[in-house]
Design a protein around this motif. Structure first.
Motif, short mmCIF file in Angstrom:
data_model
loop_
_atom_site.label_atom_id
_atom_site.label_comp_id
_atom_site.label_asym_id
_atom_site.label_seq_id
_atom_site.Cartn_x
_atom_site.Cartn_y
_atom_site.Cartn_z
N ARG A 6 0.81 -1.21 0.00
CA ARG A 6 0.00 0.00 0.00
C ARG A 6 0.84 1.26 0.00
NH1 ARG A 6 -5.61 -0.76 2.09
NH2 ARG A 6 -5.90 -2.97 2.12
N ASN A 7 2.09 1.15 0.34
CA ASN A 7 2.94 2.34 0.45
C ASN A 7 3.93 2.40 -0.71
OD1 ASN A 7 1.86 3.12 3.04
ND2 ASN A 7 2.92 1.33 3.85
N LEU A 9 5.80 5.27 -2.91
CA LEU A 9 6.10 6.69 -2.98
C LEU A 9 6.87 7.00 -4.25
CD1 LEU A 9 7.36 7.00 0.71
CD2 LEU A 9 5.05 7.44 -0.15
N TYR A 56 9.76 4.44 -8.02
CA TYR A 56 8.89 4.30 -6.86
C TYR A 56 9.65 3.62 -5.74
CZ TYR A 56 4.88 5.35 -9.82
OH TYR A 56 3.99 5.97 -10.65
N VAL A 58 8.80 1.35 -2.83
CA VAL A 58 7.70 0.51 -2.38
C VAL A 58 8.08 -0.03 -1.01
CG1 VAL A 58 6.28 -1.50 -2.88
CG2 VAL A 58 7.13 -0.08 -4.76
N ILE A 59 7.27 0.32 -0.01
CA ILE A 59 7.59 -0.03 1.37
C ILE A 59 6.62 -1.09 1.85
CG2 ILE A 59 7.78 0.87 3.73
CD1 ILE A 59 8.30 3.64 2.29
N LYS A 60 7.15 -2.21 2.26
CA LYS A 60 6.33 -3.30 2.78
C LYS A 60 6.89 -3.67 4.15
CE LYS A 60 3.28 -6.67 2.35
NZ LYS A 60 1.86 -6.42 2.32
#
Length: 69
Positions: A6-7, A9, A56, A58-60
């Motif tokens: 969902r994250n 950036l 992007y 992408v943070i999980k």
């Protein structure tokens, strides 16, 4: 691009510091706001990361810990 995280950036590569195994990549996601990631050198090469390229972050993560003084 579609990912389940969902994250995501969007940012611009500000700095790339290659090492023998890993590469440190700094993104500017807003004026004065930076995110730094360390990824494998082979991944950085495959993505052709260079200053000015839009990417992007992408943070999980399963946990986000907050603290105060």
């Amino acid at each position: 691009m579609e990912v389940s995280a969902r994250n995501a950036l969007k940012g611009t590569v500000k700095k790339v510091i290659p090492g023998s195994v890993n590469t440190e990549v700094t993104l500017e996601i807003a004026p004065g706001v930076e995110v730094t990631s360390i990824i494998t050198k082979s991944s950085a090469d495959k993505l052709q990361l260079a200053e000015g390229k839009e990417v992007y972050a992408v943070i999980k993560a399963s946990d986000v810990i907050l603290a105060i003084d």
